[in-house]
Design an enzyme around this catalytic site. Structure first.
Site, mmCIF file in Angstrom:
data_model
loop_
_atom_site.group_PDB
_atom_site.id
_atom_site.type_symbol
_atom_site.label_atom_id
_atom_site.label_comp_id
_atom_site.label_asym_id
_atom_site.label_seq_id
_atom_site.Cartn_x
_atom_site.Cartn_y
_atom_site.Cartn_z
ATOM 1 N N SER A 7 41.912 -0.441 -3.426
ATOM 2 C CA SER A 7 41.877 -0.143 -1.998
ATOM 3 C C SER A 7 41.690 -1.429 -1.211
ATOM 4 O O SER A 7 40.693 -2.136 -1.391
ATOM 5 C CB SER A 7 40.730 0.819 -1.687
ATOM 6 O OG SER A 7 40.521 0.855 -0.288
ATOM 7 N N HIS A 30 46.413 0.843 -2.446
ATOM 8 C CA HIS A 30 45.842 1.985 -1.732
ATOM 9 C C HIS A 30 45.442 1.550 -0.325
ATOM 10 O O HIS A 30 44.667 0.602 -0.149
ATOM 11 C CB HIS A 30 44.632 2.515 -2.501
ATOM 12 C CG HIS A 30 44.047 3.779 -1.961
ATOM 13 N ND1 HIS A 30 44.573 5.026 -2.220
ATOM 14 C CD2 HIS A 30 42.973 3.990 -1.162
ATOM 15 C CE1 HIS A 30 43.843 5.955 -1.608
ATOM 16 N NE2 HIS A 30 42.864 5.349 -0.953
ATOM 17 N N ASP A 32 43.822 2.745 3.229
ATOM 18 C CA ASP A 32 42.968 3.761 3.854
ATOM 19 C C ASP A 32 43.118 3.728 5.369
ATOM 20 O O ASP A 32 42.693 2.785 6.027
ATOM 21 C CB ASP A 32 41.508 3.507 3.467
ATOM 22 C CG ASP A 32 41.228 3.864 2.024
ATOM 23 O OD1 ASP A 32 41.514 5.015 1.634
ATOM 24 O OD2 ASP A 32 40.741 2.998 1.278
ATOM 25 N N MET A 34 42.115 5.413 8.866
ATOM 26 C CA MET A 34 41.049 6.244 9.455
ATOM 27 C C MET A 34 41.138 6.200 10.972
ATOM 28 O O MET A 34 41.405 5.137 11.543
ATOM 29 C CB MET A 34 39.676 5.715 9.028
ATOM 30 C CG MET A 34 39.512 5.585 7.523
ATOM 31 S SD MET A 34 37.825 5.149 7.077
ATOM 32 C CE MET A 34 38.029 4.750 5.340
ATOM 33 N N HIS A 63 46.630 6.687 2.301
ATOM 34 C CA HIS A 63 45.659 7.796 2.364
ATOM 35 C C HIS A 63 45.288 8.018 3.825
ATOM 36 O O HIS A 63 44.559 7.214 4.411
ATOM 37 C CB HIS A 63 44.452 7.387 1.506
ATOM 38 C CG HIS A 63 43.289 8.323 1.533
ATOM 39 N ND1 HIS A 63 42.050 7.979 1.030
ATOM 40 C CD2 HIS A 63 43.152 9.596 1.999
ATOM 41 C CE1 HIS A 63 41.214 8.987 1.175
ATOM 42 N NE2 HIS A 63 41.842 9.978 1.782
ATOM 43 N N MET A 65 43.324 9.543 6.635
ATOM 44 C CA MET A 65 42.092 10.244 7.024
ATOM 45 C C MET A 65 42.135 10.361 8.539
ATOM 46 O O MET A 65 41.390 9.688 9.262
ATOM 47 C CB MET A 65 40.870 9.448 6.530
ATOM 48 C CG MET A 65 40.674 9.545 5.015
ATOM 49 S SD MET A 65 39.612 8.247 4.338
ATOM 50 C CE MET A 65 40.837 6.967 4.064
ATOM 51 N N MET A 136 38.481 13.337 -3.716
ATOM 52 C CA MET A 136 37.503 12.354 -3.228
ATOM 53 C C MET A 136 36.228 12.444 -4.057
ATOM 54 O O MET A 136 35.670 13.537 -4.229
ATOM 55 C CB MET A 136 37.158 12.599 -1.753
ATOM 56 C CG MET A 136 38.292 12.341 -0.770
ATOM 57 S SD MET A 136 39.054 10.709 -0.895
ATOM 58 C CE MET A 136 37.645 9.637 -0.550
ATOM 59 N N GLY A 141 35.384 7.743 4.423
ATOM 60 C CA GLY A 141 34.956 7.001 5.602
ATOM 61 C C GLY A 141 34.586 5.550 5.327
ATOM 62 O O GLY A 141 34.847 4.689 6.149
ATOM 63 N N PHE A 142 34.023 5.310 4.159
ATOM 64 C CA PHE A 142 33.532 3.956 3.879
ATOM 65 C C PHE A 142 33.703 3.603 2.403
ATOM 66 O O PHE A 142 33.601 4.477 1.541
ATOM 67 C CB PHE A 142 32.038 3.841 4.244
ATOM 68 C CG PHE A 142 31.783 4.142 5.694
ATOM 69 C CD1 PHE A 142 31.898 3.138 6.653
ATOM 70 C CD2 PHE A 142 31.467 5.432 6.102
ATOM 71 C CE1 PHE A 142 31.690 3.419 8.003
ATOM 72 C CE2 PHE A 142 31.255 5.731 7.456
ATOM 73 C CZ PHE A 142 31.367 4.713 8.406
ATOM 74 N N GLY A 143 33.908 2.316 2.142
ATOM 75 C CA GLY A 143 33.900 1.820 0.772
ATOM 76 C C GLY A 143 32.467 1.611 0.312
ATOM 77 O O GLY A 143 31.524 1.682 1.111
ATOM 78 N N GLY A 144 32.302 1.366 -0.968
ATOM 79 C CA GLY A 144 31.003 0.979 -1.497
ATOM 80 C C GLY A 144 29.968 2.077 -1.629
ATOM 81 O O GLY A 144 28.780 1.800 -1.765
ATOM 82 N N ASP A 174 39.104 8.886 -5.899
ATOM 83 C CA ASP A 174 38.872 7.825 -4.913
ATOM 84 C C ASP A 174 37.418 7.833 -4.474
ATOM 85 O O ASP A 174 36.936 8.820 -3.901
ATOM 86 C CB ASP A 174 39.802 8.081 -3.713
ATOM 87 C CG ASP A 174 39.701 7.026 -2.621
ATOM 88 O OD1 ASP A 174 38.981 6.030 -2.807
ATOM 89 O OD2 ASP A 174 40.363 7.217 -1.574
ATOM 90 N N GLY A 175 36.731 6.721 -4.755
ATOM 91 C CA GLY A 175 35.369 6.548 -4.270
ATOM 92 C C GLY A 175 34.379 6.275 -5.383
ATOM 93 O O GLY A 175 34.207 7.109 -6.277
ATOM 94 N N GLY A 176 33.772 5.091 -5.363
ATOM 95 C CA GLY A 176 32.732 4.783 -6.334
ATOM 96 C C GLY A 176 33.227 4.572 -7.755
ATOM 97 O O GLY A 176 32.433 4.612 -8.696
ATOM 98 N N GLY A 196 37.937 0.132 -4.670
ATOM 99 C CA GLY A 196 37.889 -0.901 -3.639
ATOM 100 C C GLY A 196 36.925 -2.001 -4.006
ATOM 101 O O GLY A 196 37.317 -3.086 -4.441
ATOM 102 N N SER A 197 35.624 -1.714 -3.863
ATOM 103 C CA SER A 197 34.628 -2.754 -4.106
ATOM 104 C C SER A 197 34.620 -3.220 -5.561
ATOM 105 O O SER A 197 34.388 -4.408 -5.825
ATOM 106 C CB SER A 197 33.241 -2.279 -3.660
ATOM 107 O OG SER A 197 33.018 -0.953 -4.034
HETATM 108 C C1 DX5 Z 1 36.848 5.947 1.355
HETATM 109 C C2 DX5 Z 1 38.193 5.424 0.936
HETATM 110 C C3 DX5 Z 1 38.221 4.727 -0.351
HETATM 111 C C4 DX5 Z 1 37.375 3.483 -0.445
HETATM 112 C C5 DX5 Z 1 36.931 3.322 -1.851
HETATM 113 O O1 DX5 Z 1 37.007 6.790 2.436
HETATM 114 O O2 DX5 Z 1 39.117 6.491 0.867
HETATM 115 O O3 DX5 Z 1 39.566 4.425 -0.729
HETATM 116 O O4 DX5 Z 1 38.037 2.307 -0.046
HETATM 117 O O5 DX5 Z 1 36.035 2.261 -1.941
HETATM 118 P P1 DX5 Z 1 35.069 2.079 -3.180
HETATM 119 O O6 DX5 Z 1 35.955 1.941 -4.402
HETATM 120 O O7 DX5 Z 1 34.340 0.837 -2.856
HETATM 121 O O8 DX5 Z 1 34.207 3.287 -3.267
HETATM 122 ZN ZN ZN Z 2 41.170 6.141 0.009
#
Ligand code: DX5
Ligand code: ZN
Length: 214
Positions: A7, A30, A32, A34, A63, A65, A136, A141-144, A174-176, A196-197
């Site tokens: 991401s 990927h 994102d 928003m 993606h 959102m 999900m 909404g947020f990475g990390g 997607d996520g974590g 992402g992170s």
């Molecule tokens: C969150 C995004 C994800 C996000 C994942 O809303 O859809 O794609 O970037 O980030 P990590 O891998 O850091 O959880």
């Molecule tokens: Zn995403």
């Protein structure tokens, strides 16, 4: 084969082209998107998808959102998205079907996304018209954020339905996702992992991408 979709939400937005080159060994980019309404954050949109399109040969996995994505799916296809996913929670079922139809008519791959509180059953009405389902594993909404392991039964259920019906449909999470949580995702049937992170925070990005393949 397990596919990795880094991401770019975790990339350096002042150096996007450079950071997309860093993930050349991945499978998808990927993206994102928003809108500050469907989720409490605002990221990037159509002009950025268009700008990054010529910087990579990898498919762009966009993606969305955003509320009422049917309004904009054609714009994202025209900007160069290869896969466009819409949340089932972002509009009525009728208009979600319409959004998926527009994406397919543009010759792109259409997908649906389920937020953590949305049950697997919400995907059933769309399974025959999508080439990807995204589960999900954090609140969008947020990475990390922390990986939600309790989403794994949903992933497993969707894998069962996809296989029973012989559908040509990928199953993405997607996520974590990190070098530990990727394993449970793969075990439960996901074949595309967004990270992402875990990718952009690594000192050796190609090695991390390889590690995430499990
Ligand atoms: C969150 C995004 C994800 C996000 C994942 O809303 O859809 O794609 O970037 O980030 P990590 O891998 O850091 O959880
Ligand atoms: Zn995403």
């Amino acid at each position: 084969m397990i596919k990795i979709a880094p991401s770019i939400l975790s990339a350096d937005f002042a150096n996007l082209a450079r950071d997309i080159q860093k993930i050349a060994t991945a499978d998808y980019v990927h993206v994102d998107v928003m809108d500050g309404i469907f989720v409490p954050n605002i990221t990037i949109g159509i002009p950025v998808v268009k700008a990054i399109r010529p910087t990579t040969a990898l498919p762009l996995d966009v993606h969305l959102m955003i509320t009422e994505p049917v309004r904009y799916v054609k714009n994202f296809c025209d900007a160069g998205a290869d896969i466009v996913t819409v949340h089932v929670e972002s509009d009525t079922p009728e208009r979600t079907h319409e959004a998926l139809k527009i994406i397919r008519e543009c010759g792109r791959r259409a997908g649906i996304v389920l937020k953590p509180k949305t049950p697997a059953e919400a995907a059933l009405a769309f399974l025959d018209e999508v080439s990807l389902v995204l589960v999900m594993t954090v609140e969008p909404g947020f990475g990390g954020q922390k990986f939600m392991a309790d989403m794994m039964p949903k992933v497993k259920q969707l894998r069962t339905w996809i296989d029973e019906r012989g559908l040509d449909c990928e199953l993405e999470v997607d996520g974590g996702v990190d070098p530990v949580t990727c394993r449970t995702c793969i075990e439960h049937g996901a074949n595309v992992l967004v990270a992402g992170s875990a990718v952009y925070g690594a000192s050796d990005i190609p090695a991390r991408i390889a590690e995430l393949r499990g």
